[in-house]
Design a protein around this motif. Structure first.
Motif, PDB file in Angstrom:
ATOM      1  N   SER A   1     -14.981  27.500  -5.953  1.00 33.89           N
ATOM      2  CA  SER A   1     -15.061  28.016  -7.323  1.00 33.89           C
ATOM      3  C   SER A   1     -14.202  29.258  -7.499  1.00 33.89           C
ATOM      4  CB  SER A   1     -16.515  28.357  -7.672  1.00 33.89           C
ATOM      5  OG  SER A   1     -17.320  27.209  -7.676  1.00 33.89           O
ATOM      6  N   ALA A   2     -14.300  30.191  -6.535  1.00 34.58           N
ATOM      7  CA  ALA A   2     -13.578  31.465  -6.648  1.00 34.58           C
ATOM      8  C   ALA A   2     -12.074  31.280  -6.588  1.00 34.58           C
ATOM      9  CB  ALA A   2     -14.030  32.417  -5.552  1.00 34.58           C
ATOM     10  N   SER A   3     -11.624  30.247  -5.883  1.00 34.12           N
ATOM     11  CA  SER A   3     -10.174  30.031  -5.770  1.00 34.12           C
ATOM     12  C   SER A   3      -9.546  29.747  -7.126  1.00 34.12           C
ATOM     13  CB  SER A   3      -9.886  28.878  -4.808  1.00 34.12           C
ATOM     14  OG  SER A   3     -10.377  27.653  -5.338  1.00 34.12           O
ATOM     15  N   ALA A   4     -10.333  29.155  -8.018  1.00 32.67           N
ATOM     16  CA  ALA A   4      -9.834  28.887  -9.367  1.00 32.67           C
ATOM     17  C   ALA A   4      -9.584  30.179 -10.127  1.00 32.67           C
ATOM     18  CB  ALA A   4     -10.834  28.019 -10.126  1.00 32.67           C
ATOM     19  N   ALA A   5     -10.274  31.252  -9.714  1.00 29.81           N
ATOM     20  CA  ALA A   5     -10.114  32.556 -10.360  1.00 29.81           C
ATOM     21  C   ALA A   5      -9.136  33.452  -9.603  1.00 29.81           C
ATOM     22  CB  ALA A   5     -11.465  33.241 -10.479  1.00 29.81           C
ATOM     23  N   GLY A   6      -8.479  32.877  -8.593  1.00 31.01           N
ATOM     24  CA  GLY A   6      -7.445  33.618  -7.891  1.00 31.01           C
ATOM     25  C   GLY A   6      -7.845  34.208  -6.560  1.00 31.01           C
ATOM     26  N   SER A   7      -9.038  33.900  -6.059  1.00 33.56           N
ATOM     27  CA  SER A   7      -9.446  34.433  -4.762  1.00 33.56           C
ATOM     28  C   SER A   7      -8.550  33.890  -3.663  1.00 33.56           C
ATOM     29  CB  SER A   7     -10.901  34.052  -4.460  1.00 33.56           C
ATOM     30  OG  SER A   7     -11.249  34.388  -3.140  1.00 33.56           O
ATOM     31  N   GLU A   8      -8.150  34.781  -2.749  1.00 34.52           N
ATOM     32  CA  GLU A   8      -7.321  34.364  -1.629  1.00 34.52           C
ATOM     33  C   GLU A   8      -8.089  34.372  -0.314  1.00 34.52           C
ATOM     34  OE1 GLU A   8      -3.786  36.728  -1.570  1.00 34.52           O
ATOM     35  OE2 GLU A   8      -2.865  35.609  -3.214  1.00 34.52           O
ATOM     36  N   ALA A   9      -9.393  34.403  -0.366  1.00 33.68           N
ATOM     37  CA  ALA A   9     -10.197  34.323   0.847  1.00 33.68           C
ATOM     38  C   ALA A   9     -10.020  32.948   1.477  1.00 33.68           C
ATOM     39  CB  ALA A   9     -11.668  34.579   0.528  1.00 33.68           C
ATOM     40  N   LYS A  10     -10.328  32.875   2.752  1.00 43.19           N
ATOM     41  CA  LYS A  10     -10.188  31.623   3.488  1.00 43.19           C
ATOM     42  C   LYS A  10     -11.480  31.272   4.206  1.00 43.19           C
ATOM     43  CE  LYS A  10      -5.585  31.046   3.095  1.00 43.19           C
ATOM     44  NZ  LYS A  10      -4.932  29.844   2.542  1.00 43.19           N
ATOM     45  N   ILE A  11     -11.742  29.984   4.340  1.00 42.67           N
ATOM     46  CA  ILE A  11     -12.773  29.506   5.247  1.00 42.67           C
ATOM     47  C   ILE A  11     -12.157  29.510   6.635  1.00 42.67           C
ATOM     48  CG2 ILE A  11     -14.167  27.526   5.936  1.00 42.67           C
ATOM     49  CD1 ILE A  11     -14.233  26.709   2.959  1.00 42.67           C
ATOM     50  N   ILE A  12     -12.764  30.253   7.571  1.00 44.42           N
ATOM     51  CA  ILE A  12     -12.171  30.374   8.899  1.00 44.42           C
ATOM     52  C   ILE A  12     -13.006  29.695   9.985  1.00 44.42           C
ATOM     53  CG2 ILE A  12     -10.871  32.454   8.343  1.00 44.42           C
ATOM     54  CD1 ILE A  12     -13.089  34.102   9.689  1.00 44.42           C
ATOM     55  N   SER A  13     -14.186  29.224   9.626  1.00 47.91           N
ATOM     56  CA  SER A  13     -15.020  28.517  10.598  1.00 47.91           C
ATOM     57  C   SER A  13     -16.201  27.878   9.888  1.00 47.91           C
ATOM     58  CB  SER A  13     -15.535  29.487  11.672  1.00 47.91           C
ATOM     59  OG  SER A  13     -16.399  28.829  12.587  1.00 47.91           O
TER      60      SER A  13
ATOM     61  N   LEU B   1      -7.532  21.151  -0.924  1.00 47.21           N
ATOM     62  CA  LEU B   1      -8.540  21.997  -0.301  1.00 47.21           C
ATOM     63  C   LEU B   1      -8.059  22.582   1.020  1.00 47.21           C
ATOM     64  CD1 LEU B   1     -11.743  19.857  -0.982  1.00 47.21           C
ATOM     65  CD2 LEU B   1     -10.905  21.827  -2.270  1.00 47.21           C
ATOM     66  N   ASP B   2      -7.014  21.988   1.609  1.00 44.77           N
ATOM     67  CA  ASP B   2      -6.472  22.538   2.862  1.00 44.77           C
ATOM     68  C   ASP B   2      -6.014  23.980   2.685  1.00 44.77           C
ATOM     69  OD1 ASP B   2      -6.953  20.292   4.296  1.00 44.77           O
ATOM     70  OD2 ASP B   2      -4.887  19.595   4.388  1.00 44.77           O
ATOM     71  N   ASP B   3      -5.596  24.328   1.475  1.00 46.81           N
ATOM     72  CA  ASP B   3      -5.118  25.689   1.223  1.00 46.81           C
ATOM     73  C   ASP B   3      -6.235  26.727   1.343  1.00 46.81           C
ATOM     74  OD1 ASP B   3      -2.578  24.743   0.789  1.00 46.81           O
ATOM     75  OD2 ASP B   3      -2.733  24.744  -1.393  1.00 46.81           O
ATOM     76  N   LEU B   4      -7.487  26.270   1.306  1.00 45.37           N
ATOM     77  CA  LEU B   4      -8.621  27.196   1.369  1.00 45.37           C
ATOM     78  C   LEU B   4      -9.114  27.406   2.794  1.00 45.37           C
ATOM     79  CD1 LEU B   4     -10.776  25.875  -1.618  1.00 45.37           C
ATOM     80  CD2 LEU B   4      -8.892  27.519  -1.648  1.00 45.37           C
ATOM     81  N   VAL B   5      -8.536  26.683   3.755  1.00 42.22           N
ATOM     82  CA  VAL B   5      -9.052  26.688   5.121  1.00 42.22           C
ATOM     83  C   VAL B   5      -7.982  27.129   6.108  1.00 42.22           C
ATOM     84  CG1 VAL B   5     -10.146  25.290   6.923  1.00 42.22           C
ATOM     85  CG2 VAL B   5     -10.605  24.793   4.517  1.00 42.22           C
ATOM     86  N   ASP B   6      -8.348  28.012   7.016  1.00 46.21           N
ATOM     87  CA  ASP B   6      -7.464  28.439   8.093  1.00 46.21           C
ATOM     88  C   ASP B   6      -8.300  28.571   9.366  1.00 46.21           C
ATOM     89  OD1 ASP B   6      -5.739  29.576   9.862  1.00 46.21           O
ATOM     90  OD2 ASP B   6      -5.107  31.227   8.576  1.00 46.21           O
ATOM     91  N   LEU B   7      -8.192  27.580  10.227  1.00 44.67           N
ATOM     92  CA  LEU B   7      -9.000  27.547  11.449  1.00 44.67           C
ATOM     93  C   LEU B   7      -8.249  28.072  12.664  1.00 44.67           C
ATOM     94  CD1 LEU B   7     -10.761  24.073  11.015  1.00 44.67           C
ATOM     95  CD2 LEU B   7     -11.456  26.324  10.184  1.00 44.67           C
ATOM     96  N   SER B   8      -7.132  28.722  12.439  1.00 41.27           N
ATOM     97  CA  SER B   8      -6.305  29.176  13.559  1.00 41.27           C
ATOM     98  C   SER B   8      -6.920  30.360  14.297  1.00 41.27           C
ATOM     99  CB  SER B   8      -4.908  29.548  13.065  1.00 41.27           C
ATOM    100  OG  SER B   8      -4.967  30.649  12.169  1.00 41.27           O
ATOM    101  N   TYR B   9      -7.934  30.990  13.722  1.00 42.58           N
ATOM    102  CA  TYR B   9      -8.562  32.151  14.368  1.00 42.58           C
ATOM    103  C   TYR B   9      -9.683  31.738  15.311  1.00 42.58           C
ATOM    104  CZ  TYR B   9      -6.017  34.746  10.840  1.00 42.58           C
ATOM    105  OH  TYR B   9      -5.023  35.254  10.046  1.00 42.58           O
ATOM    106  N   LEU B  10     -10.044  30.445  15.288  1.00 41.66           N
ATOM    107  CA  LEU B  10     -11.064  29.947  16.190  1.00 41.66           C
ATOM    108  C   LEU B  10     -10.577  29.994  17.633  1.00 41.66           C
ATOM    109  CD1 LEU B  10     -12.247  26.771  14.238  1.00 41.66           C
ATOM    110  CD2 LEU B  10     -13.623  28.809  14.712  1.00 41.66           C
ATOM    111  N   PRO B  11     -11.494  30.049  18.606  1.00 44.32           N
ATOM    112  CA  PRO B  11     -11.071  29.965  20.003  1.00 44.32           C
ATOM    113  C   PRO B  11     -10.227  28.722  20.237  1.00 44.32           C
ATOM    114  CG  PRO B  11     -13.386  30.567  19.874  1.00 44.32           C
ATOM    115  CD  PRO B  11     -12.950  30.234  18.469  1.00 44.32           C
ATOM    116  N   GLY B  12      -9.027  28.902  20.742  1.00 44.87           N
ATOM    117  CA  GLY B  12      -8.121  27.783  20.942  1.00 44.87           C
ATOM    118  C   GLY B  12      -7.278  27.456  19.729  1.00 44.87           C
ATOM    119  N   GLY B  13      -7.403  28.255  18.650  1.00 45.26           N
ATOM    120  CA  GLY B  13      -6.629  27.991  17.440  1.00 45.26           C
ATOM    121  C   GLY B  13      -5.154  28.235  17.651  1.00 45.26           C
ATOM    122  N   GLU B  14      -4.337  27.578  16.796  1.00 45.14           N
ATOM    123  CA  GLU B  14      -2.893  27.701  16.895  1.00 45.14           C
ATOM    124  C   GLU B  14      -2.344  28.348  15.647  1.00 45.14           C
ATOM    125  OE1 GLU B  14      -1.162  23.909  17.708  1.00 45.14           O
ATOM    126  OE2 GLU B  14      -2.738  23.347  19.115  1.00 45.14           O
ATOM    127  N   SER B  15      -1.249  29.093  15.784  1.00 48.68           N
ATOM    128  CA  SER B  15      -0.602  29.711  14.625  1.00 48.68           C
ATOM    129  C   SER B  15       0.632  28.917  14.250  1.00 48.68           C
ATOM    130  CB  SER B  15      -0.211  31.140  14.960  1.00 48.68           C
ATOM    131  OG  SER B  15       0.708  31.158  16.029  1.00 48.68           O
TER     132      SER B  15
END
Length: 343
Positions: free
Chosen positions: A114-126, A329-343
């Motif tokens: 919902s917040a992304s529609a209002a311009g939020s740049e937060a990410k789901i990281i896990s 929805l991929d734009d809302l998720v960044d799992l690279s910070y997880l153990p073993g994540g890739e940049s």
């Protein structure tokens, strides 16, 4: 008992797989109320530890990994000084991320969609969990979803996951969500109180609060985990500034939380007392909830976020709100910070 009161271009990992306990709450609540800017509360301290604040959307058992990571010293071992606080709803949690008064927020994925529609740049990281622990609970005399027609249903607020999810369940059951009066009734404890007072006829509760309601004579008439497999009911989010400025802090926080998740899955009996103190609910009900969570593999050890689950969350928001839901929805998720994540 808990109180109730930003971009880095990383590649997303593949998905689809399945406390001092009440720590520094006075300071945390003041910071969140002020929604301070990037300095001050929750920022890096001048000592050897990195100070961060994590906000959660309730004090249900789904957030136990955060409590256990603190109690078992995993955050301290990682060089983190973690303050925990509970906020009322995703909008408050995401505002805390945007303002810098919290570095992490754990809550329903719908809040960020919902917040992304209002311009939020937060990410789901896990993903903190990988199944839906919400249940629909009704007053005595109501034994099925079909009997909710014409009744009052309590949720947090309009457009929240506690609003759109039960509407989807009602429509899928052929009841017709438009026949039910949805009323903003506050947090989990507020909704349970409203149910007890007869102000509403049904509501949505997470574990172990549905067991508390059952002991008080109410009926559980629907399990939302039946709606979709691998739904990440609680995800950890972080804001652009934290991800850009403190990537190692983010990684250490997730690593310590992941360690706590594995400890819970392997030693549920040893974390019971922590869970009792975090929820304020009787030991027998907490044990019942933990037993259910272990058997259903509720806690996510991988941290991966199910595409199917996010798409279901997006669908419910599209069906019952007029929000401009993002197509990718991929734009809302960044799992690279997880153990073993890739940049």
């Amino acid at each position: 008992m808990w109180t109730t009161v930003s971009r880095t271009d990383h590649r997303r990992l593949s998905t689809g797989g399945r406390a001092a306990r009440t720590l520094k709450f006075g300071a945390a609540t003041l910071c969140l109320a002020a929604v301070s800017v990037t300095t001050g509360c929750g920022g890096e301290n001048t000592g050897s530890e990195s100070s961060v604040t994590v906000a959660t959307s309730s004090n249900g058992l789904s957030f136990l990994p955060i409590m256990v990571a603190e109690e078992n010293g995993y955050y301290k071992d990682a060089g983190l000084n973690v303050t925990q606080t509970s906020v009322k709803g995703g909008s408050t949690g995401l505002s805390a991320l945007a303002g810098g008064s919290a570095q992490f927020y754990a809550g329903l994925p719908e809040s960020l969609i919902s917040a992304s529609a209002a311009g939020s740049e937060a990410k789901i990281i896990s993903a903190l969990t990988q199944t839906n622990d919400y249940k629909i609970v009704s007053s005595s005399g109501i034994d099925s979803l079909s009997q909710l027609s014409g009744k009052k249903f309590g949720m947090l607020n309009e457009g929240n996951g506690t609003d759109v999810q039960p509407k989807q369940v009602l429509d899928d059951a052929g009841v017709g969500s438009e026949s039910v009066q949805f009323i903003a009734s506050g947090s989990v404890s507020d909704r349970l109180s409203a149910l007890e007072a007869g102000q509403i006829d049904a509501t949505i509760l997470n574990t172990p609060f549905e067991f508390q309601a059952e002991e008080a004579g109410f009926n559980t008439i629907a399990d939302l985990s039946d709606e979709v497999d691998d739904y990440p009911a609680q995800v950890i989010m972080s804001g652009t500034k934290t991800l850009e400025d403190k990537p190692e802090t983010v990684k250490e926080f997730l690593k310590a939380t992941n360690k706590a998740t594995k400890f819970i899955n392997e030693n549920p009996d040893e974390v019971t007392q922590i869970a009792v103190e975090s929820t304020g609910i009787e030991k027998n009900l907490v044990q019942k909830g933990l037993k259910e969570f272990i058997s259903t593999k509720h806690y996510s050890e991988s941290g991966e976020v199910s595409d199917e689950g996010l798409e279901w969350a997006s669908k419910t928001l599209s069906n019952y709100t007029d929000q401009n839901i993002p197509a990718d929805l991929d734009d809302l998720v960044d799992l690279s910070y997880l153990p073993g994540g890739e940049s």
